[in-house]
Enzyme design. Sequence first.
Site, PDB file in Angstrom:
ATOM      1  N   TYR A 146       0.808  -1.213   0.000  1.00  0.00           N
ATOM      2  CA  TYR A 146       0.000   0.000   0.000  1.00  0.00           C
ATOM      3  C   TYR A 146       0.847   1.270   0.000  1.00  0.00           C
ATOM      4  O   TYR A 146       0.389   2.318  -0.428  1.00  0.00           O
ATOM      5  CB  TYR A 146      -0.909   0.032   1.235  1.00  0.00           C
ATOM      6  CG  TYR A 146      -2.201  -0.725   1.068  1.00  0.00           C
ATOM      7  CD1 TYR A 146      -2.199  -2.071   0.764  1.00  0.00           C
ATOM      8  CD2 TYR A 146      -3.420  -0.075   1.221  1.00  0.00           C
ATOM      9  CE1 TYR A 146      -3.388  -2.758   0.613  1.00  0.00           C
ATOM     10  CE2 TYR A 146      -4.613  -0.759   1.080  1.00  0.00           C
ATOM     11  CZ  TYR A 146      -4.596  -2.094   0.781  1.00  0.00           C
ATOM     12  OH  TYR A 146      -5.770  -2.768   0.632  1.00  0.00           O
ATOM     13  N   LYS A 195       3.383 -15.439   2.823  1.00  0.00           N
ATOM     14  CA  LYS A 195       3.604 -16.204   1.590  1.00  0.00           C
ATOM     15  C   LYS A 195       5.096 -16.484   1.523  1.00  0.00           C
ATOM     16  O   LYS A 195       5.806 -16.101   0.576  1.00  0.00           O
ATOM     17  CB  LYS A 195       3.084 -15.390   0.390  1.00  0.00           C
ATOM     18  CG  LYS A 195       3.061 -16.130  -0.921  1.00  0.00           C
ATOM     19  CD  LYS A 195       2.002 -17.227  -1.002  1.00  0.00           C
ATOM     20  CE  LYS A 195       2.123 -17.987  -2.317  1.00  0.00           C
ATOM     21  NZ  LYS A 195       1.273 -19.210  -2.345  1.00  0.00           N
ATOM     22  N   ASP A 227      -2.707 -18.417   0.990  1.00  0.00           N
ATOM     23  CA  ASP A 227      -3.707 -19.120   0.169  1.00  0.00           C
ATOM     24  C   ASP A 227      -4.399 -20.198   0.989  1.00  0.00           C
ATOM     25  O   ASP A 227      -5.621 -20.382   0.923  1.00  0.00           O
ATOM     26  CB  ASP A 227      -3.082 -19.674  -1.128  1.00  0.00           C
ATOM     27  CG  ASP A 227      -1.753 -20.385  -0.913  1.00  0.00           C
ATOM     28  OD1 ASP A 227      -1.215 -20.339   0.210  1.00  0.00           O
ATOM     29  OD2 ASP A 227      -1.243 -20.988  -1.878  1.00  0.00           O
ATOM     30  N   ASP A 251      -6.149  -7.049   4.232  1.00  0.00           N
ATOM     31  CA  ASP A 251      -7.290  -6.423   3.550  1.00  0.00           C
ATOM     32  C   ASP A 251      -8.198  -7.504   2.985  1.00  0.00           C
ATOM     33  O   ASP A 251      -9.419  -7.497   3.193  1.00  0.00           O
ATOM     34  CB  ASP A 251      -6.775  -5.509   2.430  1.00  0.00           C
ATOM     35  CG  ASP A 251      -7.909  -4.858   1.660  1.00  0.00           C
ATOM     36  OD1 ASP A 251      -8.871  -4.407   2.312  1.00  0.00           O
ATOM     37  OD2 ASP A 251      -7.849  -4.816   0.418  1.00  0.00           O
ATOM     38  N   ASP A 255     -12.030  -9.110   4.681  1.00  0.00           N
ATOM     39  CA  ASP A 255     -13.325  -9.117   3.994  1.00  0.00           C
ATOM     40  C   ASP A 255     -13.910 -10.520   3.992  1.00  0.00           C
ATOM     41  O   ASP A 255     -15.110 -10.716   4.207  1.00  0.00           O
ATOM     42  CB  ASP A 255     -13.177  -8.636   2.534  1.00  0.00           C
ATOM     43  CG  ASP A 255     -13.516  -7.156   2.380  1.00  0.00           C
ATOM     44  OD1 ASP A 255     -13.322  -6.407   3.360  1.00  0.00           O
ATOM     45  OD2 ASP A 255     -13.948  -6.749   1.283  1.00  0.00           O
TER      46      ASP A 255
HETATM   47  C1  IPM Z   1     -10.260  -1.324   4.018  1.00  0.00           C
HETATM   48  C2  IPM Z   1     -10.537  -0.751   2.659  1.00  0.00           C
HETATM   49  C3  IPM Z   1      -9.390   0.179   2.298  1.00  0.00           C
HETATM   50  C4  IPM Z   1      -8.126  -0.664   2.283  1.00  0.00           C
HETATM   51  C5  IPM Z   1      -9.585   0.907   0.969  1.00  0.00           C
HETATM   52  C6  IPM Z   1     -10.859   1.733   0.978  1.00  0.00           C
HETATM   53  C7  IPM Z   1      -8.401   1.761   0.613  1.00  0.00           C
HETATM   54  O1  IPM Z   1     -10.712  -1.762   1.730  1.00  0.00           O
HETATM   55  O2  IPM Z   1     -10.147  -0.543   4.990  1.00  0.00           O
HETATM   56  O3  IPM Z   1     -10.156  -2.543   4.112  1.00  0.00           O
HETATM   57  O4  IPM Z   1      -7.853  -1.360   1.299  1.00  0.00           O
HETATM   58  O5  IPM Z   1      -7.413  -0.645   3.287  1.00  0.00           O
HETATM   59 MG    MG Z   2     -10.733  -3.716   2.539  1.00  0.00          MG
END
Ligand code: IPM
Ligand code: MG
Length: 369
Positions: A146, A195, A227, A251, A255
């Site tokens: 990032y 990884k 993975d 990240d 999710d």
């Molecule tokens: C998160 C989001 C952010 C990230 C985006 C909006 C830049 O997906 O906080 O997980 O990737 O960190």
């Molecule tokens: Mg995210």
Amino acid sequence: MKLHIGIIRGDGIGPEIVAEAVKVLEIIGTVFGHELQYEELLLGGASIDAYGIPLTEETVHCAKQCDALLMGSIGGNAKTSPWYKLEPSKRPEAGLLGIRKALNLFANLRPAVLYGELKEACPLKEEITAGGFDLMIMRELTGGLYFGARATQMEDGELTAHDTLTYHAYEIRRIAHRAFEVAQKRRKKVTSVDKANVLDSSRLWRNIVEEVAVAYPDVTLEHMLVDNCAMQLVKDPKQFDVILTENMFGDILSDEASMITGSIGMLASASLNETKFGLYEPSGGSAPDIAGKGIANPIATILSAALMLRFSFDLDREAAAIEHAVERVLQKGYRTIDIMSEGKEQVSTRKMGDLICDEISQIRQQSFE
Ligand code: IPM
Ligand code: MG
């Protein structure tokens, strides 16, 4: 106690869900006798609309004066919003990355909990989730891909892009310490995800985590390739306690972890630095498709405010009052649309906030009786 809180309403559903969390904080202030003072800060799309850039020096300066920040969400619809016609470094997300870096918020805590009350919303088979699961993703937030050098250029007549993944040992060490400390207060297991079969940065990650682990003999450490971890999360989420990982893997895995709870609208998160300061936000995104409709789930933001009271202000009783109120409202069968199921009562964003506030006021009445 005096609480000086920066409020970042943000974009999409952000303003609606933050309004409910502020309402809840106000009730907490009244019931427990705290004085809350707010600072409104612009970030992301809201800041672009006002100043043409997603993060101003003024926002960073004001944020540093606050004890903690409560945020809604950042970003819009990438296909339709004019924000995405700007160059990448001027888009809403760049503001979020900028504030994380400027405030040194390197430790991102993202819990994924299967709520008993919301079992029906979980997309996994019951045989996998029987008994529930409760894991915490600790994501490194200010390093890695990032923040590495990136560019797109012509090379031999071909458009070519690169991003670089760099980790310094100190960056790995400080997040690893945090992860072990968090694990000590939980089920005492850290799964470090990397990884290492391919990446040098992962091999360094693994070595440093092993070094740090020596100081925490009561915590079990295991390593897992990313993975495999993605697979294990849907195969057997119960095996995890704390998952420690770098920025990009965190990240993606966070999710996935929130999805398997079936209730991303319920999950809070905290981004912390070396001090008591933190930025607290729901795990879900800005959901521009439902913004302004009054149907978004404010619970994740309300629980983020509870996390803020606990981590940044050491107000455990107040945090517990909020968490308890949320549980009671769910037990009584109230649901926003995202967690709705048969036989329950569907309510709006605002109504959900009101119900949680009512439960907290009742705590006051009960303690006076
Ligand atoms: C998160 C989001 C952010 C990230 C985006 C909006 C830049 O997906 O906080 O997980 O990737 O960190
Ligand atoms: Mg995210």
